[in-house]
Enzyme design. Structure first.
Site, mmCIF file in Angstrom:
data_model
loop_
_atom_site.group_PDB
_atom_site.id
_atom_site.type_symbol
_atom_site.label_atom_id
_atom_site.label_comp_id
_atom_site.label_asym_id
_atom_site.label_seq_id
_atom_site.Cartn_x
_atom_site.Cartn_y
_atom_site.Cartn_z
ATOM 1 C CD GLU A 64 5.522 -6.522 7.110
ATOM 2 O OE1 GLU A 64 5.283 -5.946 5.894
ATOM 3 O OE2 GLU A 64 6.320 -7.185 7.602
ATOM 4 C CD GLU A 86 4.724 -8.973 2.930
ATOM 5 O OE1 GLU A 86 3.619 -9.780 3.065
ATOM 6 O OE2 GLU A 86 4.769 -8.144 3.276
ATOM 7 C CB ALA A 118 6.738 -2.489 0.384
ATOM 8 N N GLY A 124 3.437 -4.587 3.786
ATOM 9 C CA GLY A 124 3.732 -3.395 4.653
ATOM 10 C C GLY A 124 2.641 -2.442 5.304
HETATM 11 N N1 CAA Z 1 2.700 -1.039 -4.842
HETATM 12 C C1 CAA Z 1 2.676 -0.458 -5.836
HETATM 13 N N2 CAA Z 1 1.511 -0.364 -6.580
HETATM 14 C C2 CAA Z 1 0.408 -0.753 -5.859
HETATM 15 C C3 CAA Z 1 0.544 -1.514 -4.977
HETATM 16 C C4 CAA Z 1 1.603 -1.645 -4.202
HETATM 17 N N3 CAA Z 1 1.816 -2.510 -3.074
HETATM 18 N N4 CAA Z 1 -0.657 -2.055 -4.638
HETATM 19 C C5 CAA Z 1 -1.687 -1.671 -5.597
HETATM 20 N N5 CAA Z 1 -0.769 -0.882 -6.422
HETATM 21 C C6 CAA Z 1 -1.185 -0.049 -7.787
HETATM 22 C C7 CAA Z 1 -1.562 -0.774 -8.700
HETATM 23 O O1 CAA Z 1 -0.454 -1.383 -9.640
HETATM 24 C C8 CAA Z 1 -2.489 -0.191 -9.605
HETATM 25 O O2 CAA Z 1 -1.760 0.659 -10.443
HETATM 26 P P1 CAA Z 1 -2.216 0.943 -11.917
HETATM 27 O O3 CAA Z 1 -3.716 1.808 -11.842
HETATM 28 O O4 CAA Z 1 -1.154 2.160 -12.450
HETATM 29 O O5 CAA Z 1 -2.215 -0.265 -12.741
HETATM 30 C C9 CAA Z 1 -3.391 0.555 -8.586
HETATM 31 O O6 CAA Z 1 -2.614 0.561 -7.432
HETATM 32 C C10 CAA Z 1 -4.710 0.188 -8.118
HETATM 33 O O7 CAA Z 1 -4.410 -1.330 -7.773
HETATM 34 P P2 CAA Z 1 -5.261 -2.385 -8.713
HETATM 35 O O8 CAA Z 1 -5.814 -2.114 -10.020
HETATM 36 O O9 CAA Z 1 -4.655 -3.774 -8.485
HETATM 37 O O10 CAA Z 1 -6.721 -2.515 -7.739
HETATM 38 P P3 CAA Z 1 -7.610 -3.924 -7.601
HETATM 39 O O11 CAA Z 1 -8.855 -3.177 -6.559
HETATM 40 O O12 CAA Z 1 -7.891 -4.593 -8.667
HETATM 41 O O13 CAA Z 1 -6.524 -4.884 -6.332
HETATM 42 C C11 CAA Z 1 -5.186 -5.497 -4.623
HETATM 43 C C12 CAA Z 1 -6.440 -4.462 -5.142
HETATM 44 C C13 CAA Z 1 -5.781 -6.638 -4.321
HETATM 45 C C14 CAA Z 1 -4.896 -4.784 -3.136
HETATM 46 C C15 CAA Z 1 -4.082 -5.409 -5.399
HETATM 47 O O14 CAA Z 1 -3.814 -3.995 -5.877
HETATM 48 C C16 CAA Z 1 -2.891 -5.784 -5.121
HETATM 49 O O15 CAA Z 1 -2.446 -7.172 -5.073
HETATM 50 N N6 CAA Z 1 -1.755 -5.086 -4.490
HETATM 51 C C17 CAA Z 1 -0.487 -5.567 -4.037
HETATM 52 C C18 CAA Z 1 -0.509 -6.145 -2.796
HETATM 53 C C19 CAA Z 1 0.937 -6.779 -2.275
HETATM 54 O O16 CAA Z 1 1.399 -7.655 -2.806
HETATM 55 N N7 CAA Z 1 1.196 -6.006 -1.160
HETATM 56 C C20 CAA Z 1 2.417 -6.583 -0.658
HETATM 57 C C21 CAA Z 1 3.776 -5.700 -1.163
HETATM 58 S S1 CAA Z 1 5.227 -6.270 -0.726
HETATM 59 C C22 CAA Z 1 5.706 -5.680 0.765
HETATM 60 O O17 CAA Z 1 4.739 -4.961 1.526
HETATM 61 C C23 CAA Z 1 6.757 -5.895 1.457
HETATM 62 C C24 CAA Z 1 7.107 -6.030 2.981
HETATM 63 O O18 CAA Z 1 6.589 -6.650 3.604
HETATM 64 C C25 CAA Z 1 7.674 -4.820 3.635
#
Ligand code: CAA
Length: 265
Positions: free
Chosen positions: A116, A136, A69, A113
């Site tokens: 999922e 999450e 998400a 998400g």
């Molecule tokens: N939402 C919004 N932005 C996101 C994102 C997300 N889920 N995942 C990555 N991004 C963005 C980052 O903020 C970054 O943006 P900026 O360049 O503006 O800083 C860009 O995408 C690139 O990401 P990274 O620089 O972090 O890339 P990386 O290669 O270093 O890391 C990653 C990759 C490990 C996937 C890391 O991006 C990460 O941990 N992302 C979040 C993953 C996460 O927690 N997902 C769960 C979301 S909650 C959910 O999904 C709820 C549900 O069940 C419905």
């Protein structure tokens, strides 16, 4: 100023009867904003109603299927607003309700998400660089688009509980061994393979539409029903196939040693 890029891109390779939907927010690893999810669901709805389409492939880019998400959006949402809008219900419950096979072709990150979404599809093909996870817990929340329920059914309680309580990811090799995904390909071959290779989307799309839909319904009900109720449902769908023109066509074509010409009736 250049117009904003579309959040999804669609393609219909010639003669494939397959619709490919590509998630297209590469700068944020295809984070699933509400706007993107709404577009995805409406593309799926149109494809489900389109007589030219027999199967749908959802994919991302080489770095990410979808990293979850959109956390920026999440951080601005309140309980009453997500409750009233049934936030992400279209992913957890909408996608399995389509009649046509929906396949996730996963390169790179499939997290939260995004994972999922893949789990809500009918099957998952992945590349050797795919990473699956439900992180999450690290954000102070829990999976909310079907993950806690579908992952247990896909890989069993011990592995699912471990992934959900630690946020650890799983590689495509582990995912294949665990029965989470159907096939693995090198990243550059994944999309073509999901459409064309080894009896994948194109093959599903080449069979009788109502028969494929009945087979899909029967398999999906395995998660919902007791064994005896599931077997009863299967039997009644199986018997129903005998009323279709395509059952007559399929069996006749076999006996006449020719290729069937499906009527979708
Ligand atoms: N939402 C919004 N932005 C996101 C994102 C997300 N889920 N995942 C990555 N991004 C963005 C980052 O903020 C970054 O943006 P900026 O360049 O503006 O800083 C860009 O995408 C690139 O990401 P990274 O620089 O972090 O890339 P990386 O290669 O270093 O890391 C990653 C990759 C490990 C996937 C890391 O991006 C990460 O941990 N992302 C979040 C993953 C996460 O927690 N997902 C769960 C979301 S909650 C959910 O999904 C709820 C549900 O069940 C419905």
């Amino acid at each position: 100023t250049t117009p904003p890029e579309p959040l999804i891109l669609t393609a219909n390779p010639p003669d494939s009867h397959v619709l490919v939907i590509k998630l297209n927010r590469p700068r944020v690893l295809n984070a699933l904003s509400t706007a993107l999810v709404d577009l995805l669901l409406s593309a799926l709805k149109s494809a489900d109603a389109d007589p030219d389409i027999g199967a749908i492939v959802i994919t991302g880019n080489e770095k990410a299927f979808a990293a979850g998400a959109d956390i920026k959006e999440l951080a601005s949402l309140s309980f009453p607003s997500i409750y009233i809008q049934d936030y992400l219900r279209g992913v957890s419950e909408g996608i399995p309700s389509f009649k046509k096979p929906v396949i996730a072709a996963v390169n790179g990150h499939a997290l939260g998400g995004g994972f999922e979404l893949a789990l809500a599809c009918d099957t998952i093909f992945a590349s050797t660089n795919a990473q699956f996870g439900l992180p999450e817990v690290k954000l102070g929340t829990i999976p909310g688009a079907g993950g806690t329920q579908r992952l247990v059914r896909a890989i069993g309680k011990a592995k699912a509980m471990h992934m959900i309580l630690t946020g650890d990811t799983m590689s495509s090799t582990e995912a294949l061994n665990a029965g989470l995904i159907a096939k693995v390909y090198p990243p550059e071959q994944l999309l073509d393979a999901a459409i064309n290779a080894d009896s994948l989307a194109k093959t599903m799309a080449s069979y009788s539409r109502p028969i494929v839909a009945m087979a899909k319904e029967a398999v999906l009900q395995a998660d919902q029903l007791s064994l005896s109720d599931g077997i009863r449902l299967e039997r009644s769908l199986y018997y129903s196939t005998f009323t279709t023109a395509d059952f007559t066509e399929g069996t006749t074509a076999f006996l006449q040693k020719r290729t069937p010409s499906w009527k979708n009736a």
